[in-house]
Design a protein around this motif. Structure first.
Motif, PDB file in Angstrom:
ATOM      1  N   VAL A 131       0.896  -1.126  -0.068  1.00  0.00           N
ATOM      2  CA  VAL A 131       0.116  -0.183  -0.155  1.00  0.00           C
ATOM      3  C   VAL A 131       0.778   1.140  -0.054  1.00  0.00           C
ATOM      4  CG1 VAL A 131      -0.142   0.008   2.603  1.00  0.00           C
ATOM      5  CG2 VAL A 131      -1.739   1.244   1.210  1.00  0.00           C
ATOM      6  N   PHE A 141       0.590   5.622   0.420  1.00  0.00           N
ATOM      7  CA  PHE A 141      -0.090   6.455   1.133  1.00  0.00           C
ATOM      8  C   PHE A 141       0.337   7.881   0.610  1.00  0.00           C
ATOM      9  CE2 PHE A 141       0.301   2.860   4.137  1.00  0.00           C
ATOM     10  CZ  PHE A 141      -0.673   2.971   4.620  1.00  0.00           C
ATOM     11  N   VAL A 193      -3.616   0.784   8.331  1.00  0.00           N
ATOM     12  CA  VAL A 193      -4.223   2.048   7.699  1.00  0.00           C
ATOM     13  C   VAL A 193      -5.177   2.647   8.483  1.00  0.00           C
ATOM     14  CG1 VAL A 193      -6.156   2.572   5.991  1.00  0.00           C
ATOM     15  CG2 VAL A 193      -4.199   1.105   5.251  1.00  0.00           C
ATOM     16  N   VAL A 234      -5.056   6.307   1.829  1.00  0.00           N
ATOM     17  CA  VAL A 234      -4.341   5.459   0.853  1.00  0.00           C
ATOM     18  C   VAL A 234      -4.449   6.026  -0.291  1.00  0.00           C
ATOM     19  CG1 VAL A 234      -4.883   3.261  -0.381  1.00  0.00           C
ATOM     20  CG2 VAL A 234      -4.997   3.326   2.326  1.00  0.00           C
ATOM     21  N   SER A 286      -3.117   0.623  -3.700  1.00  0.00           N
ATOM     22  CA  SER A 286      -2.455  -0.678  -3.130  1.00  0.00           C
ATOM     23  C   SER A 286      -2.656  -1.677  -4.021  1.00  0.00           C
ATOM     24  CB  SER A 286      -3.635  -1.057  -1.922  1.00  0.00           C
ATOM     25  OG  SER A 286      -4.722  -1.450  -2.283  1.00  0.00           O
TER      26      SER A 286
END
Length: 421
Positions: free
Chosen positions: A68, A70, A198, A207, A210
């Motif tokens: 993931v 961010f 998360v 996010v 991902s």
């Protein structure tokens, strides 16, 4: 998290992280989850979170991935440091088979949301590793503004990757200020780890994109056999291995004198992520002969077309004017002999994300590689591959990112402590 916990000072948070991490030295504590399908002769498979380097790099590649990236949404440096501390504490617990917080899924007030989402109850750690990385946006925003007083410490090599020939990048699959790579032998354990991190990050990060992955496409240890990618070929035969100590020092770990303004990164590495969609249906219609000419290896044993077994050295001179290993074959285009000896540690995964609107498989390779310097260890190789590799006819790169992966943590430290100290 309770209101009281939200008001914790940075000093108190650091102390709590140190205590939480140190407590993990007791394997099999009462808060550890039980019942697992991945174990060793000495017990369930758990990798320590602490160490000179972050786990999940030279760790033997697990079977499942949840990655993931961010965007940082806060403007507060204190809030960002607080998040990294809480992430460190949660990651240290989850990699040992525990819930994300001491209260966990069942130990808090029944009138409040649980502090752990609970889908990993009764599951062991399954070899879980959690690896953190910092993107260029942590240091400067899109206008070049110093976001958190860190611009002077941005590594020279940490810039957005160039747009390589043939790239079809989607903004929603590209870039990121921070990243987390969670690998495990149980997909639910990896997803649980990312889901809880998360959740902890709400209000500080969001996010950006991902990716789930299955079936490792490389081997990071000499004890592992070579896996296959979705083209059906063995992948990662010549990958950098954890046991090659001299080679990892040369090609993988950032050295103390590599970048004077980024001394905090010594002992870390750079993570390259590339989402490569495969044109599966077109590939499947090629003859076996053509497939092997494109790759430069036999499909069965993985041996070079110049002869021998899987681990035999390539003979690029074989065949003379009509080389046995074609000049545009994948193995020749990316071979270290043609890139000043540059090597990388690959840690990619297969993915299948359903079907496209045309009814084709939305599938491919989520390429992850760790290098000491992307300017010499990745960019020249990818440039040559994009221009000259026959395999690129069957690959469409639609996601791309680069992250600096800080060194590991010790007792009382948090991920990135060398940068923020």
């Amino acid at each position: 998290m309770s209101t009281h916990e939200n008001r914790l000072s940075r000093r108190a948070l650091l102390g709590s992280v140190g205590g939480g991490v140190a407590a993990l030295g007791v394997v099999g504590a009462a808060t550890a989850r039980g019942g697992d399908n991945s174990s060793t002769a000495s017990g369930p498979l758990r990798y320590p979170f602490q160490g000179a380097h972050q786990a999940g790099i030279v760790t033997p590649a697990q079977d499942r991935l949840h990655f993931v990236a961010f965007d940082i949404t806060t403007e507060s440096r204190d809030d960002l440091v607080s998040l990294l501390m809480r992430w460190t504490s949660a990651a240290a617990r989850m990699t040992q088979g525990q819930d994300a917080t001491p209260a966990g899924a069942l130990g808090g007030s029944p009138m409040l949301p649980p502090e752990d989402t609970g889908e990993a109850l009764e599951l062991e750690a399954s070899g879980l590793t959690i690896t953190f990385g910092f993107g260029p946006g942590l240091f400067r925003d899109a206008t070049g503004k110093d976001r958190f007083g860190l611009a002077a410490r941005q590594p020279e090599a940490l810039q957005p990757l160039p747009h390589f020939p043939g790239d079809m990048l989607k903004p929603e699959l590209t870039g990121g200020d921070l990243c987390i790579q969670a690998c495990a032998n149980n997909p639910q354990v990896a997803v649980h780890a990312v889901r809880n991190l998360v959740r902890i990050g709400m209000g500080t990060v969001a996010v950006r994109w991902s990716q789930l992955g299955f079936g490792r496409t490389s081997t990071t240890s000499t004890a592992q056999s070579t896996p296959r990618n979705l083209f059906g070929f063995k992948d990662g035969t010549a990958n950098l291995k954890a046991e090659e100590k001299a080679a990892t020092r040369e090609h993988l770990w950032v050295g103390a004198g590599d970048d004077p303004r980024a001394d905090w990164l010594a002992g870390g590495s750079y993570l390259v992520a590339r989402r490569m969609s495969m044109v599966i249906e077109t590939w499947d219609r090629q003859s076996l002969y053509d497939q092997e000419q494109i790759i430069g290896r036999t499909k069965g044993s993985g041996a070079p077309l110049s002869g021998g077994g899987e681990f035999t050295d390539f003979d690029f001179q074989a065949g003379g004017a009509t080389p046995t290993i074609p000049v545009d074959s994948h193995v020749r285009v990316v071979h270290p002999d043609f890139h000043s000896g540059a090597r990388m540690l690959r840690r990619g995964y297969n993915f299948v994300d359903g079907s496209t609107d045309l009814g084709h498989l939305n599938a491919g390779l989520f390429f992850i590689a760790y290098v000491r310097d992307p300017r010499t260890g990745f960019i020249p190789i990818q440039t040559a591959m994009s221009k000259n590799d026959a395999m690129m006819e069957y690959l469409k790169v639609n996601g791309s990112a680069l992250f600096a992966v800080p060194p590991g943590v010790g007792p009382g430290q948090f991920v990135g402590h060398t940068l923020f100290s």
